[in-house]
Each structure stands twice: as structure tokens, then as C-alpha cells.
Scaffold this motif. Structure first.
Motif, PDB file in Angstrom:
ATOM      1  N   VAL A 274      32.742  39.833   8.029  1.00 47.57           N
ATOM      2  CA  VAL A 274      32.367  38.663   7.366  1.00 47.57           C
ATOM      3  C   VAL A 274      32.858  37.306   8.771  1.00 47.57           C
ATOM      4  O   VAL A 274      34.157  37.555   8.526  1.00 47.57           O
ATOM      5  CB  VAL A 274      32.593  37.585   6.658  1.00 47.57           C
ATOM      6  N   GLY A 275      32.516  36.773   9.363  1.00 48.49           N
ATOM      7  CA  GLY A 275      32.735  36.016   9.885  1.00 48.49           C
ATOM      8  C   GLY A 275      33.331  34.407   9.681  1.00 48.49           C
ATOM      9  O   GLY A 275      33.114  33.705   7.990  1.00 48.49           O
ATOM     10  N   VAL A 276      34.465  34.292   9.820  1.00 47.49           N
ATOM     11  CA  VAL A 276      35.205  32.494   9.289  1.00 47.49           C
ATOM     12  C   VAL A 276      35.906  32.118  10.629  1.00 47.49           C
ATOM     13  O   VAL A 276      35.934  32.479  11.410  1.00 47.49           O
ATOM     14  CB  VAL A 276      36.733  32.411   8.399  1.00 47.49           C
ATOM     15  N   GLY A 277      36.061  30.733  10.385  1.00 49.88           N
ATOM     16  CA  GLY A 277      36.288  29.708  11.373  1.00 49.88           C
ATOM     17  C   GLY A 277      38.181  29.637  11.708  1.00 49.88           C
ATOM     18  O   GLY A 277      39.047  29.623  10.332  1.00 49.88           O
ATOM     19  N   LEU A 278      39.015  30.187  12.473  1.00 45.30           N
ATOM     20  CA  LEU A 278      40.734  30.226  12.512  1.00 45.30           C
ATOM     21  C   LEU A 278      40.773  28.830  12.332  1.00 45.30           C
ATOM     22  O   LEU A 278      40.089  27.719  12.371  1.00 45.30           O
ATOM     23  CB  LEU A 278      40.664  30.842  14.108  1.00 45.30           C
TER      24      LEU A 278
ATOM     25  N   ILE B 195      27.973  40.218  13.363  1.00 43.20           N
ATOM     26  CA  ILE B 195      28.836  40.367  11.870  1.00 43.20           C
ATOM     27  C   ILE B 195      27.674  40.126  11.097  1.00 43.20           C
ATOM     28  O   ILE B 195      26.439  39.865  11.546  1.00 43.20           O
ATOM     29  CB  ILE B 195      29.457  39.159  12.025  1.00 43.20           C
ATOM     30  N   ASP B 196      27.523  40.287   9.962  1.00 37.35           N
ATOM     31  CA  ASP B 196      26.619  40.020   8.517  1.00 37.35           C
ATOM     32  C   ASP B 196      26.257  38.763   8.242  1.00 37.35           C
ATOM     33  O   ASP B 196      24.759  38.592   7.839  1.00 37.35           O
ATOM     34  CB  ASP B 196      27.023  41.456   7.636  1.00 37.35           C
ATOM     35  N   ALA B 197      27.310  38.402   7.527  1.00 38.14           N
ATOM     36  CA  ALA B 197      27.350  36.824   7.545  1.00 38.14           C
ATOM     37  C   ALA B 197      29.426  35.658   7.612  1.00 38.14           C
ATOM     38  O   ALA B 197      29.462  36.239   8.338  1.00 38.14           O
ATOM     39  CB  ALA B 197      27.749  37.070   5.783  1.00 38.14           C
ATOM     40  N   VAL B 198      28.462  34.561   7.569  1.00 33.67           N
ATOM     41  CA  VAL B 198      29.182  33.777   8.276  1.00 33.67           C
ATOM     42  C   VAL B 198      29.928  32.642   6.800  1.00 33.67           C
ATOM     43  O   VAL B 198      29.135  32.629   5.820  1.00 33.67           O
ATOM     44  CB  VAL B 198      29.483  33.054   8.869  1.00 33.67           C
ATOM     45  N   ILE B 199      30.716  32.592   6.746  1.00 34.13           N
ATOM     46  CA  ILE B 199      31.277  31.365   5.427  1.00 34.13           C
ATOM     47  C   ILE B 199      31.713  30.135   6.043  1.00 34.13           C
ATOM     48  O   ILE B 199      32.639  30.693   6.851  1.00 34.13           O
ATOM     49  CB  ILE B 199      32.610  32.082   4.723  1.00 34.13           C
TER      50      ILE B 199
ATOM     51  N   ASN C   3      32.468  18.162   0.097  1.00 40.54           N
ATOM     52  CA  ASN C   3      32.261  18.940   1.098  1.00 40.54           C
ATOM     53  C   ASN C   3      31.867  20.657  -0.179  1.00 40.54           C
ATOM     54  O   ASN C   3      33.036  20.556  -1.182  1.00 40.54           O
ATOM     55  CB  ASN C   3      33.332  19.693   1.579  1.00 40.54           C
ATOM     56  N   ALA C   4      31.850  21.863   0.314  1.00 40.09           N
ATOM     57  CA  ALA C   4      31.857  23.070   0.134  1.00 40.09           C
ATOM     58  C   ALA C   4      31.905  24.325   0.976  1.00 40.09           C
ATOM     59  O   ALA C   4      31.115  24.105   2.232  1.00 40.09           O
ATOM     60  CB  ALA C   4      30.189  23.398  -1.686  1.00 40.09           C
ATOM     61  N   GLN C   5      32.180  25.310   1.067  1.00 40.19           N
ATOM     62  CA  GLN C   5      32.477  26.531   1.318  1.00 40.19           C
ATOM     63  C   GLN C   5      31.277  26.965   1.020  1.00 40.19           C
ATOM     64  O   GLN C   5      31.097  28.022  -0.209  1.00 40.19           O
ATOM     65  CB  GLN C   5      33.341  27.690   1.223  1.00 40.19           C
ATOM     66  N   ILE C   6      30.262  27.749   2.148  1.00 39.63           N
ATOM     67  CA  ILE C   6      28.886  28.636   1.410  1.00 39.63           C
ATOM     68  C   ILE C   6      28.461  29.992   2.571  1.00 39.63           C
ATOM     69  O   ILE C   6      29.665  30.195   3.486  1.00 39.63           O
ATOM     70  CB  ILE C   6      27.534  27.697   1.401  1.00 39.63           C
ATOM     71  N   ILE C   7      28.027  30.836   1.920  1.00 38.70           N
ATOM     72  CA  ILE C   7      27.658  31.432   2.812  1.00 38.70           C
ATOM     73  C   ILE C   7      26.489  31.823   4.019  1.00 38.70           C
ATOM     74  O   ILE C   7      24.601  31.199   2.586  1.00 38.70           O
ATOM     75  CB  ILE C   7      27.732  33.163   2.226  1.00 38.70           C
ATOM     76  N   VAL C   8      26.350  31.825   5.099  1.00 38.85           N
ATOM     77  CA  VAL C   8      25.341  32.608   5.960  1.00 38.85           C
ATOM     78  C   VAL C   8      24.918  33.716   6.255  1.00 38.85           C
ATOM     79  O   VAL C   8      25.412  34.317   7.243  1.00 38.85           O
ATOM     80  CB  VAL C   8      25.238  30.398   7.656  1.00 38.85           C
ATOM     81  N   THR C   9      23.102  33.793   6.702  1.00 43.66           N
ATOM     82  CA  THR C   9      23.343  35.438   6.639  1.00 43.66           C
ATOM     83  C   THR C   9      21.754  34.841   7.780  1.00 43.66           C
ATOM     84  O   THR C   9      21.522  33.672   8.052  1.00 43.66           O
ATOM     85  CB  THR C   9      22.488  35.919   5.516  1.00 43.66           C
TER      86      THR C   9
END
Length: 274
Positions: free
Chosen positions: A158-162, A197-201, A134-140
Motif C-alpha cells: 500500500v502506498g501513502v504520502g510521507l 503497489i496494490d493500492a493507495v490511501i 475531507n476523508a481518506q479513501i482507497i484507490v486501486t
């Protein structure tokens, strides 16, 4: 005086007997608890059920469809593992932020929930060998030309999962205006669409699923940059070595017999095990 002594002796005898009886009961109870915890694999096979902890809003790994049916890559894989072990699979929904605590408290037997393997988690629980890289990516949101790399997140929301590794990754990025934390991945991606938000990781499988699914196609953009490299594994309570060995054996067999390739093609559109 003799009558008083006799009364005291009788009372002491009753108290002693009661204490002895309570002690025996406590000993038997503890013995039963210890026996239950000695071998998780035996406990699972005796119950005929493998209890799997997950957070059910993480497509395509695990999510509920419009009919509230639980499905996804991890669901198919967990069911296949259960079949190899000769038991049924029961899924236990849990908030991701507390999923390791829930495993260690005995709420379920294993975690199969897109769980990335990292050093902090390895101190708390044990893992199988990775079943996905897996990898962390940026979604817009599609059409957002202002964000093309992680450097462009400066000054953005930026949004992230708790409780996820994306929460750790965002802390390494400079100049972000605001970090919003979400219990469910679906919620942060919805907020992205409506402009909160502007982006999600997020984890790569989730990002790719969202841009390819028919009802989401054209709504999101996944940037090419990968922020991390983090394999996913099955999580076990420390000390449950027999169960860990049995599950790993099942996973190895599922890869060998082509089952994992079929599950991969079904959910990712490609065989990641080639």
C-alpha cells in the motif's frame, strides 16, 4: 609605572566603548526582529505579498500542468484570499513532510496545501475553520477485483504520502504486507498503475479527481469506503491571530459571494458549498 597605568586605562576605555557600541547594535537588531514578528498581517500588507506554502503535486488541490503552470483548487482560493487582503499571492513549493516546520521557521506566511486538521497538528500550528470536509479513501488500479474494502489490504503493498494523514491511517489497518511512503502523490499513483503497489490511501478530492480527469479516466477505481473524516484548513503560525482573523474573514466573504462555489464547480464538477 604611570605610563603603564595610562596605557591600561586607554585600552579599557576602548574595550568598553566597543562593547557598548556592539550592545547598542544588537539591541537595535533585536528590536527590529521583534517588530517584524509582532503582527503578521501588518508585515504581509507592508510587503504587499501573502506567501503561501504548498506541495505542488496534489491534484486537484495544487499541481503543475504539462507547461509547468501551477494550478488547482487551493491556488484559485489563495489568489482570491490575496485579492481580498489587497496583496499579491506568492507560492512557495515545499516538501509536505516538512511543511509545518517551514511555516514555523518563517519560510512563508500560511499553509494552503490540502492540509487536514488533526489534534497533533493543532498543537504545532493554528487553523482556519474548515473549507473542505475531507476523508481518506482507497484507490486501486481498474480491474483489481481482489480489493473491495480495507480488510482486503491484508497481504498487499500500500502506498501513502510521507507526512500525510494517510500515513497515520495505514498504521491502524491489520496485516498489510508493505507500506511504501512517497513524497509526491503523483508518484504513488503512477506506481499503482505499473503494479509496484496494490493500492493507495489518499485524500478523497485527489482520488475523485484522478478517476474523472480525461487522461486518467478508466485507469483507477475509488472504493466507496471512507477511512476517516478530516476537514482541511488554512494553517497559521501560532500567535499570528491578526492574519488568521483576516484570512478567515476573506474565506467567509468568498463563500458568501459565490466565489468558493465557482472554484468548487471548476475543480470538483460540483458545488460542495450548497
Amino acid at each position: 609605572m604611570k605610563k603603564l597605568k595610562k596605557t591600561i586605562i586607554v585600552m579599557l576605555t576602548i574595550v568598553f566603548a566597543a562593547a557598548l557600541f556592539a550592545g547598542c547594535g544588537s539591541s537595535n537588531s533585536n528590536s527590529g526582529d521583534e517588530q517584524k514578528g509582532q503582527n503578521a498581517l501588518e508585515r504581509v500588507k507592508k510587503a504587499g505579498v501573502l506567501k503561501v506554502g504548498l506541495e505542488d503535486s496534489f491534484p486537484p488541490m495544487e499541481f503543475r500542468d504539462n507547461q509547468n503552470v501551477l494550478k488547482g483548487f487551493d491556488i484559485d482560493m489563495a489568489n482570491a484570499i490575496g485579492k481580498k487582503l489587497g496583496v499579491k499571492t506568492q507560492f512557495v513549493g515545499t516538501e509536505f513532510n516538512g511543511i509545518i516546520l517551514a511555516l514555523n521557521s518563517g519560510k512563508f506566511d500560511v499553509i494552503i496545501s490540502g492540509l487536514s486538521i488533526d489534534e497533533k497538528r493543532k498543537k504545532q500550528i493554528d487553523f482556519s475553520q474548515p473549507y473542505i470536509q475531507n476523508a481518506q479513501i482507497i484507490v486501486t488500479k481498474s480491474g483489481n477485483e481482489a480489493i473491495k474494502t480495507s480488510k482486503d489490504l491484508a497481504g498487499k503493498k500500500v502506498g501513502v504520502g510521507l507526512g500525510t494523514t494517510s500515513e497515520k491511517v495505514v498504521q491502524t489497518l491489520q496485516g498489510i504486507k508493505e507500506v511504501k511512503k512517497y513524497d509526491k502523490t503523483t508518484e504513488e499513483l503512477q506506481d499503482l498503475l505499473i503494479g509496484r503497489i496494490d493500492a493507495v490511501i489518499v485524500d478523497e478530492p485527489v482520488g475523485k479527481y484522478y478517476i474523472s480527469s480525461p487522461d486518467k479516466k478508466g485507469k483507477y477505481t475509488v472504493l466507496n469506503e471512507k477511512l476517516t473524516n478530516e476537514p482541511m484548513g488554512v494553517g497559521f503560525k501560532k500567535g499570528d491571530k491578526e492574519l488568521e482573523t483576516a484570512v478567515q474573514k476573506a474565506l467567509d466573504e468568498l463563500k458568501k459571494d459565490g466565489t468558493m462555489s465557482k472554484i468548487s464547480t471548476k475543480w470538483f464538477g460540483e458545488d460542495i458549498y450548497k
